[in-house]
Write a protein that holds these residues in place. Structure first.
Motif, mmCIF file in Angstrom:
data_model
loop_
_atom_site.group_PDB
_atom_site.id
_atom_site.type_symbol
_atom_site.label_atom_id
_atom_site.label_comp_id
_atom_site.label_asym_id
_atom_site.label_seq_id
_atom_site.Cartn_x
_atom_site.Cartn_y
_atom_site.Cartn_z
ATOM 1 N N GLY A 54 4.078 3.495 -2.302
ATOM 2 C CA GLY A 54 4.155 2.844 -0.999
ATOM 3 C C GLY A 54 3.243 3.500 0.006
ATOM 4 N N GLN A 67 11.806 1.656 -5.039
ATOM 5 C CA GLN A 67 10.398 1.909 -5.355
ATOM 6 C C GLN A 67 10.256 3.115 -6.287
ATOM 7 O OE1 GLN A 67 9.296 0.096 -1.043
ATOM 8 N NE2 GLN A 67 8.122 1.907 -1.608
ATOM 9 N N MET B 89 3.521 -3.810 -2.664
ATOM 10 C CA MET B 89 4.624 -2.976 -3.150
ATOM 11 C C MET B 89 4.414 -2.686 -4.630
ATOM 12 S SD MET B 89 7.589 -5.885 -3.323
ATOM 13 C CE MET B 89 7.105 -6.504 -1.723
ATOM 14 N N PHE B 150 1.587 0.124 -5.391
ATOM 15 C CA PHE B 150 1.263 -0.222 -4.020
ATOM 16 C C PHE B 150 -0.256 -0.122 -3.873
ATOM 17 C CE2 PHE B 150 0.339 1.203 0.326
ATOM 18 C CZ PHE B 150 0.998 0.233 1.067
#
Lengths: 454, 161
Positions: A54, A67, B89, B150
């Protein structure tokens, strides 16, 4: 091709370097889950692979359990090590990983919940026979003076459902107690939807002493001595040492035995710390909280006892023997750690970022440096200000204080402001040299120094 | 000109709507628009309708889907020649709403900023991915069902065409 187990490192900075080293030590393959800001960091280069999870701000990367879990899936990880801070004590990450059949190098989610809330942690501690501060619930806010007599002054009024330091009032005499109790109840009602209060003994001159524990998850406990972390500024630890100095055998036994009881009662899994206040004015020792993670200051314990706690965490998570020894209550060496932060001690410890233009570390027996900074490294503004930990081991405390003072003087970090000068002040101060300062010592002592110099 | 919402504002909005009776809602603050759905399909709003079983499952579990429809595209680590649309993401990229269905978009398609070009699945939650900018799509750099990080470039886009 490799059949090495993959360790996903879900953190950054010095602790990412530390976990990578532990993964190498056990023959595993470290993969770093990094934000864009850290995708080319020294830790990223030290890992076998980097997965960008991220954007730079932690709430878009390191603080997002889904994530991190997705990165663990991508990496084919056998285990995720969360380090400290970020997601290290979040049951959510642990649960997401469990669903994917990936191990979490930390306690079970139910343990994280049991010790994560102060009220429930206190109950768990009491049940395990751990000493807690004398406290009693207030039944009637208009009739409290007898409770003050029972507890003694000064005391704290605390909201039972309060948190984060809110809902706490310091009370020094019966008149104040009578006035403040109804006010505190109204405030607690407004803030927490519940006006329930209790009064608790207050310790204004206590030391922060903590016990390093390790559990196998089935009730077996290892105790690796204690640490004193009383040099603090606004509840942030600056210097830690192992063992805690000037602790009587009786007090040490209470700390260690009750920590062991807590680990056994919780069937605690992995590394943890049980924190206590050790009063300097009475014989009292009281429970503060359990930190269900590896801590920043773990290296002093590792150096003092000759163990690798992070490797032990990984081995246990992989279903292996953690390969930890049984040790005595006091280690055969004294170890001190300095947290070198990117802060300006002359400007109210304001954090700063920038490029490290020159860097040189001391060398010699017993010196350890845990860091990811290097010359040319751009210290980012997004995260906490810890740059490096300087750790020095010697045969006793006096020798360790002298050695680390010289080690700090022989450290050069240029390009941004650091807390090294503050450390020199503390390490040269007779109160610190004597040992056993309370947590209230540093703040006023540092301020007084500035006034003396003005 | 409305003030830019913070992440917390968006979370608060999701929490509020999640407890309400709305089936779906689209809210714009300045140049950021948010589309939320309490059901398995989006009704109107900025994002293209996306109906996939895992979304329904995720929603049944009480997790709202948040789609920043006009989020700025992040910088890619190593951008190939030309402009690209990058993964906002980490997750698994899908070009089609379900196996066997037509792809959301093909090379040569003209897209607007809010056109859905694919889905990224993260821990069983499906997130429609908007183009983020108007133009004509070129080659897809990320394949169907590919793990992306990402910032991974997904598709080339010519914004001058």
């Amino acid at each position: 091709m490799t059949d090495k187990p993959v360790v996903l490192v879900a953190n950054r900075g010095e602790i990412a370097m530390r976990i990578i080293a532990a993964a190498r030590r056990i023959g595993a393959s470290p993969v770093l889950a990094a934000s864009t800001a850290d995708a080319d960091s020294p830790a990223a280069r030290a890992a076998d692979r980097v997965i960008v999870i991220g954007a730079a701000p932690a709430n878009q990367s390191y603080l997002r359990p889904e994530q991190v879990a997705q990165a663990a899936v991508h990496a084919g990880a056998a285990v995720v090590h969360p380090g400290y801070g970020f997601l290290s004590e979040q049951p959510k990450l642990c649960e997401l990983l469990e669903e994917e059949g990936i191990a979490f190098a930390g306690p079970r989610p139910e343990t994280l919940r049991a010790v994560g809330d102060k009220g429930s942690a206190r109950e768990v501690a009491i049940a395990a026979g751990v000493p807690v501060a004398a406290g009693v619930e207030i039944a009637d806010v208009s009739n409290v003076v007898h409770l003050g007599e029972q507890i003694g002054y000064p005391l704290l009024i605390k909201a039972i459902h309060g948190g984060g330091g809110r809902g706490i009032r310091l009370v020094t005499n019966p008149e104040e107690l009578q006035t403040l109790a109804p006010q505190a109840a109204a405030e607690a009602e407004a803030a927490f939807g519940n006006g329930a209060l209790y009064v608790e003994r207050y310790y204004g001159k206590a030391r922060h002493v903590e016990v390093q524990v390790f559990g196998d998850g089935f009730g077996r406990a290892w105790i690796f001595g204690d640490r004193d972390c009383s040099v603090q500024r606004r509840h942030q630890k600056l210097i830690e040492e192992c063992p805690a100095p000037n602790l009587t055998d009786a007090r040490r036994k209470v700390l260690h035995d009750s920590s062991r009881a807590l680990v056994e009662a919780l069937k605690y899994r992995g590394a943890g710390t049980v924190e206590f206040l050790v009063d300097t004015e009475t014989e009292d020792v009281v429970f503060l909280e359990v930190n269900a993670r590896i801590q920043v200051e773990h290296p002093v314990t590792e150096e003092a006892f000759g163990v690798d706690l992070v490797a032990a965490q990984l081995r246990l998570a992989l279903g292996q023997d953690p390969e930890l020894p049984e040790v005595g209550p006091v280690p055969p060496a004294a170890v001190i750690e300095l947290r070198i932060n990117a802060e300006d001690p002359e400007a109210d410890f304001m954090p700063n970022s920038g490029t490290i233009s020159k860097l040189s570390w001391p060398r010699g027996p017993g010196i350890r440096i845990d860091t990811q900074i290097e010359e040319g490294y751009k210290f980012p503004p997004y995260y906490d200000s810890l740059m490096a930990k300087l750790i020095v081991r010697a045969h006793n405390r006096d020798a360790a204080v002298a050695a680390i003072r010289q080690a700090a003087r022989n450290t050069t970090i240029e390009g941004l402001k650091t807390t090294l000068s503050m450390h020199d002040f503390v390490l040269s101060h007779p109160d610190f040299i004597a040992g056993a300062v309370p947590t209230s010592w540093f703040g006023p002592t540092w301020e007084a120094r500035k006034e003396n110099n003005a | 000109m409305a003030e830019q919402p913070s992440w917390q504002d968006l979370l608060d909005l999701v929490a509020q709507l999640n407890e309400s009776n709305f089936e779906s809602a689209a809210v714009s603050y300045g140049n950021i628009s948010v589309t939320l759905s309490n059901s398995d399909t989006f009704v109107g709003g900025a994002a293209a309708p996306v109906a996939v079983a895992p979304v329904a499952a995720a929603l049944a579990a009480g997790t709202p889907v948040l789609t920043p429809a006009a989020a700025a595209a992040p910088a890619a680590p190593a951008t190939p020649a030309g402009e690209t649309i990058d993964a906002p993401m980490i997750g698994v990229f899908y070009r089609r709403p379900s196996p066997g269905a037509d792809a959301f978009a093909q090379p040569g398609d003209r897209v607007e900023a809010d056109t859905t070009i694919g889905i990224i699945e993260i821990m069983k939650l499906m997130n429609p991915i908007a183009a983020g900018k108007a133009g004509v799509l070129g080659e897809f750099l990320a394949q169907d069902a590919q793990a992306v990080e990402f910032g991974t470039p997904l598709v080339i886009i010519d914004t001058n065409a």
